[in-house]
Design a protein around this motif. Structure first.
Motif, PDB file in Angstrom:
ATOM      1  N   ARG A   1      15.105   9.345   5.070  1.00  0.00           N
ATOM      2  CA  ARG A   1      15.297  10.457   4.116  1.00  0.00           C
ATOM      3  C   ARG A   1      14.026  10.706   3.320  1.00  0.00           C
ATOM      4  N   ILE A   2      13.366   9.628   2.917  1.00  0.00           N
ATOM      5  CA  ILE A   2      12.115   9.780   2.160  1.00  0.00           C
ATOM      6  C   ILE A   2      11.077  10.471   3.046  1.00  0.00           C
TER       7      ILE A   2
ATOM      8  N   SER B   1       0.830  -1.215   0.000  1.00  0.00           N
ATOM      9  CA  SER B   1       0.000   0.000   0.000  1.00  0.00           C
ATOM     10  C   SER B   1       0.863   1.264   0.000  1.00  0.00           C
ATOM     11  N   VAL B   2       2.018   1.183   0.653  1.00  0.00           N
ATOM     12  CA  VAL B   2       2.929   2.333   0.658  1.00  0.00           C
ATOM     13  C   VAL B   2       3.500   2.523  -0.755  1.00  0.00           C
ATOM     14  N   ILE B   3       3.769   1.411  -1.434  1.00  0.00           N
ATOM     15  CA  ILE B   3       4.269   1.485  -2.817  1.00  0.00           C
ATOM     16  C   ILE B   3       3.214   2.160  -3.715  1.00  0.00           C
TER      17      ILE B   3
ATOM     18  N   LEU C   1      11.618   1.141  -1.755  1.00  0.00           N
ATOM     19  CA  LEU C   1      10.467   0.355  -1.292  1.00  0.00           C
ATOM     20  C   LEU C   1      10.457  -1.045  -1.908  1.00  0.00           C
ATOM     21  N   LEU C   2      10.902  -1.149  -3.164  1.00  0.00           N
ATOM     22  CA  LEU C   2      10.961  -2.462  -3.811  1.00  0.00           C
ATOM     23  C   LEU C   2      11.990  -3.360  -3.149  1.00  0.00           C
ATOM     24  N   SER C   3      13.107  -2.759  -2.724  1.00  0.00           N
ATOM     25  CA  SER C   3      14.117  -3.576  -2.035  1.00  0.00           C
ATOM     26  C   SER C   3      13.523  -4.075  -0.712  1.00  0.00           C
ATOM     27  N   GLY C   4      12.662  -3.265  -0.128  1.00  0.00           N
ATOM     28  CA  GLY C   4      11.997  -3.678   1.107  1.00  0.00           C
ATOM     29  C   GLY C   4      11.077  -4.855   0.888  1.00  0.00           C
TER      30      GLY C   4
ATOM     31  N   GLU D   1       9.335  11.115  -7.141  1.00  0.00           N
ATOM     32  CA  GLU D   1      10.715  10.741  -6.855  1.00  0.00           C
ATOM     33  C   GLU D   1      10.882   9.249  -7.172  1.00  0.00           C
ATOM     34  N   GLU D   2      11.538   8.942  -8.293  1.00  0.00           N
ATOM     35  CA  GLU D   2      11.649   7.544  -8.721  1.00  0.00           C
ATOM     36  C   GLU D   2      12.449   6.691  -7.749  1.00  0.00           C
TER      37      GLU D   2
END
Ligand code: HMH
Length: 219
Positions: A182-183, A60-62, A78-81, A71-72
């Motif tokens: 940072r995000i 959902s955060v993605i 998030l994908l690494s997460g 911001e790409e």
């Protein structure tokens, strides 16, 4: 600006609660080697249930990130997460076998149910990306700081728990948490006062749920 990000300011402002979440007696008992193994097994089973609910929250955060951030690089983080969560589920299954915890017959305890219900609320469309990413950062950062302490040279963590502590206490996970921070800081810098206060509330709420989760695990 005093050069400090919003997240760091909130960590200072809510230091007592932050420390309660990251230096909980349960974590300290792992760190000093006095851990009660039945508590550890309870934590392991309950955390597996939590992580399964954490996956849709991450998704959902993605989705919010796609819709509300140009911001790409957020997506990359998030994908690494989400890809490490895939690993994490397999890890829980292996650990559960080793510790003789039966995942299929687990019943979620109240604090876990409450936490999972809170995640569900954060998944709602109306929740701002800045609020969700702040909560997301806090959830990961509490585990990172908690388990990293168990790996310090002065720690007396039992050998059989080192792998668990490394899962969240390793340097790579630490870098990941810094990226999330940072995000969150970037989002909060441009947020309205309404969103800011909701994000701060989410931060506090996560800390409280984390403390309750440790309390539940310790019994
Ligand atoms: C309760 N909080 C809880 N479980 C986790 N696995 C994390 C945070 C970190 O992902």
């Amino acid at each position: 600006m005093d050069g400090k990000g919003t997240v760091a300011t909130w960590k200072d402002k809510h230091r007592r609660m932050y420390d309660q979440a990251t230096r909980h007696p349960f974590i300290m008992s792992i760190r000093d080697g006095a851990v009660d193994y039945s508590a550890f097994k309870r934590w392991l089973g309950q955390d597996y249930i939590f992580v399964r609910q954490f996956i849709p929250f991450t998704a959902s955060v993605i989705i919010k990130s796609c819709k509300h951030s140009d911001e790409e690089s957020d997506m990359q983080v998030l994908l690494s997460g989400i890809s490490s969560l895939n690993d994490e589920i397999s890890w829980f299954k292996t650990q559960a076998q080793n510790w003789d915890v039966h995942l299929h017959s687990l019943v979620p305890l109240q604090a876990n149910l409450n936490y999972c219900r809170y995640l569900e609320r954060l998944m709602e469309q109306e929740v701002d990306y800045s609020v969700a990413i702040t909560a997301f950062w806090a959830i990961e950062a509490v585990y990172q700081e908690s388990f990293a302490q168990c790996l310090e040279s002065s720690a007396r963590t039992p050998m059989e728990l080192i792998e668990t502590c490394q899962r969240w206490g390793n340097a790579g996970f630490g870098d990941y948490c810094v990226s999330l921070q940072r995000i969150a800081d970037r989002c909060l810098e441009n947020a309205s006062s309404d969103v800011l206060s909701k994000a701060e509330e989410a931060f506090i709420c996560v800390l409280q749920h984390e403390v309750n989760f440790w309390n539940m695990s310790s019994g």
